[in-house]
Design a protein around this motif. Sequence first.
Motif, PDB file in Angstrom:
ATOM      1  N   GLN A  68       5.024  15.668  -4.359  1.00 29.45           N
ATOM      2  CA  GLN A  68       6.227  15.421  -5.154  1.00 29.45           C
ATOM      3  C   GLN A  68       6.010  14.265  -6.137  1.00 29.45           C
ATOM      4  OE1 GLN A  68       9.629  15.042  -2.410  1.00 29.45           O
ATOM      5  NE2 GLN A  68       8.399  16.216  -0.948  1.00 29.45           N
ATOM      6  N   VAL A  69       5.278  13.252  -5.683  1.00 32.03           N
ATOM      7  CA  VAL A  69       5.009  12.104  -6.559  1.00 32.03           C
ATOM      8  C   VAL A  69       4.168  12.520  -7.751  1.00 32.03           C
ATOM      9  CG1 VAL A  69       3.764   9.902  -6.686  1.00 32.03           C
ATOM     10  CG2 VAL A  69       5.308  10.360  -4.777  1.00 32.03           C
ATOM     11  N   ASP A  70       3.214  13.434  -7.531  1.00 27.13           N
ATOM     12  CA  ASP A  70       2.421  13.951  -8.655  1.00 27.13           C
ATOM     13  C   ASP A  70       3.327  14.512  -9.740  1.00 27.13           C
ATOM     14  OD1 ASP A  70       0.011  13.285  -7.536  1.00 27.13           O
ATOM     15  OD2 ASP A  70      -0.359  15.261  -6.665  1.00 27.13           O
ATOM     16  N   LEU A 111       6.556  13.786 -10.270  1.00 27.94           N
ATOM     17  CA  LEU A 111       7.367  12.733 -10.886  1.00 27.94           C
ATOM     18  C   LEU A 111       6.546  11.887 -11.851  1.00 27.94           C
ATOM     19  CD1 LEU A 111       9.362  11.644  -7.695  1.00 27.94           C
ATOM     20  CD2 LEU A 111      10.232  12.956  -9.639  1.00 27.94           C
ATOM     21  N   LEU A 112       5.298  11.598 -11.478  1.00 26.43           N
ATOM     22  CA  LEU A 112       4.463  10.766 -12.357  1.00 26.43           C
ATOM     23  C   LEU A 112       4.136  11.499 -13.657  1.00 26.43           C
ATOM     24  CD1 LEU A 112       1.976   9.135  -9.804  1.00 26.43           C
ATOM     25  CD2 LEU A 112       4.008   8.125 -10.859  1.00 26.43           C
ATOM     26  N   ARG A 154      11.647   6.893  -9.689  1.00 24.99           N
ATOM     27  CA  ARG A 154      11.893   7.818  -8.590  1.00 24.99           C
ATOM     28  C   ARG A 154      10.650   7.955  -7.707  1.00 24.99           C
ATOM     29  NH1 ARG A 154      14.507  13.377  -9.789  1.00 24.99           N
ATOM     30  NH2 ARG A 154      14.503  13.279  -7.505  1.00 24.99           N
ATOM     31  N   ALA A 155       9.485   7.926  -8.323  1.00 20.88           N
ATOM     32  CA  ALA A 155       8.250   7.979  -7.537  1.00 20.88           C
ATOM     33  C   ALA A 155       8.139   6.743  -6.646  1.00 20.88           C
ATOM     34  CB  ALA A 155       7.044   8.081  -8.463  1.00 20.88           C
ATOM     35  N   ASP A 156       8.483   5.585  -7.197  1.00 15.67           N
ATOM     36  CA  ASP A 156       8.487   4.332  -6.450  1.00 15.67           C
ATOM     37  C   ASP A 156       9.417   4.443  -5.243  1.00 15.67           C
ATOM     38  OD1 ASP A 156       8.992   1.768  -5.490  1.00 15.67           O
ATOM     39  OD2 ASP A 156       8.934   0.849  -7.465  1.00 15.67           O
ATOM     40  N   ARG A 214      -1.126   5.238  -3.293  1.00 18.73           N
ATOM     41  CA  ARG A 214      -0.373   5.753  -4.438  1.00 18.73           C
ATOM     42  C   ARG A 214       0.784   4.808  -4.800  1.00 18.73           C
ATOM     43  NH1 ARG A 214      -0.158  11.063  -5.963  1.00 18.73           N
ATOM     44  NH2 ARG A 214      -2.150  11.120  -4.882  1.00 18.73           N
ATOM     45  N   TYR A 215       1.391   4.216  -3.779  1.00 15.91           N
ATOM     46  CA  TYR A 215       2.491   3.281  -4.011  1.00 15.91           C
ATOM     47  C   TYR A 215       2.019   2.083  -4.826  1.00 15.91           C
ATOM     48  CZ  TYR A 215       6.381   0.127  -2.801  1.00 15.91           C
ATOM     49  OH  TYR A 215       7.449  -0.737  -2.845  1.00 15.91           O
ATOM     50  N   VAL A 253       1.599   2.996  -8.422  1.00 13.98           N
ATOM     51  CA  VAL A 253       2.896   3.084  -9.113  1.00 13.98           C
ATOM     52  C   VAL A 253       3.407   1.689  -9.457  1.00 13.98           C
ATOM     53  CG1 VAL A 253       5.322   3.736  -8.829  1.00 13.98           C
ATOM     54  CG2 VAL A 253       3.519   5.315  -8.126  1.00 13.98           C
TER      55      VAL A 253
END
Length: 478
Positions: A305-307, A309-310, A317-319, A338-339, A342
């Motif tokens: 999901q983060v992929d 959003l980025l 939102r990724a954060d 990943r955090y 970001v």
Amino acid sequence: MERIACNYHPRMAARWHCPRCDVDLCPGCVRKASGPFHEHPDCPLCDRPVESLGLGNVIVPFWRRLPRIFAYPLQPAALTYLLGLSLLSLALAIPLIGLFVLVLVGLAVLQYSFRVMAHTAAGHMRPPEVTMRGEEDVTPRVVALFLVYAAVGYLTSQAGAYLGLPGYVAASVFFGLMLPASILIVGLEQGFVRILVKAVNPVSLTALAVRIGPAYLLLFLFVQLLSGAGSQLAALLAGLVPGWAAAGAVAFGWMYMHLVTFHLLGYVIYQYHEELGYEVDVRADQSGGEPARPATTPGDSVLGQVDVLLKEGQLERADELLRQQIDADPTDLAVWQRYFRVLQARGDDERLTHESKDYISALLLAGRVGPAAEVAAQALAKDAGFRPAKPEQVLPLARSAREAGRPKLALRLMNGFGRHHPDHDDLPAVSVLSARILSEDLRQDGKARPLLEGLLRRFPDHPAAAEAQRLLKAIDPT
């Protein structure tokens, strides 16, 4: 059918489509359904339920599963059944009983083959158990298959009788080419009479082949190869066993390839279930989908999901999503990594330094001392007063930094340890390591000597005192 690729992981086939965001998503991109009555997962961009693109878009084509298809009968349920029938086949040499055993074994393997076909068509890639209570009685399908073979022979002979040799050849070629389609219809259709009519109807057979498309020719080729391979395997196995066991070996070789064939046909139904109008319960899918990274843990799902959003530039939102996952599982290093990326992308140095303490703790818990020291170095670069969350973390971090050829970083990590933790058990070892680095690595004996002398005065009976004395003698041999 042309496969639709995921917008954010182009090498993966899409499983879902969000009509509001107009994006196609693979299983790793979507979020777990937020509502108890939502059948489909949520889009990571708009948090609304997505629409299914159909399981057919992610099913691995049968020609890419051939090794697993050929190994299918080696799984316990199928192998046990085949071995049992092979042992029974040893009775073929007994007068009078042999013919009965031959019919019994032939019917048994055909019945099980149709169960395998139906089981595979439903998405199960493991063989069904021999006892299938509550399952459809496949005996009518076995009988229908024999009648279809007889009908094909009759129709071919009639074509020869009315049209001569050209008619006979044409009918033989057509029904030979449509053999896989005939077996598929026997396995797909409901109703005994309907099966018989459609399995020999040229229009029905051609329509099924057309719905599968060009891959049908590949299927026909494999079925022909498998029919010949059964005889070859039977002959090979018969030559490897004593004469009394030859009948069982021949039966095993023939049954093995027969099971492979029906598993292949079942998988073709599964792969083209949408084109063939066959309903598949997606919850039963065991095919594994596209051979790409599956979301096996909540952390994996979040990263997918983060992929998304980025790539859409939604750093905030990724954060938030990553922080929530870290709160749920503080030990997931992939999420932590990943955090941090970001936070770096957002330029939030204050939070980056603050979160470094927990990240270092997670890394040390996993035995990743070197990466933990690197995180500490980055934190010190942004805040000279940074200290790890726990004093007992200082010594392993400093040792790792020195081993990595970064003595100054090691000293910075230990700086002020005695002032902040005067009664900590690691203080003697920290003092010795600091003195050793000053003397041996930085050639600053003048700074090392007071540390060692102070250690000997305060901890004369500590095991570190002996090492401190040796260092002092090395600094001042006299």
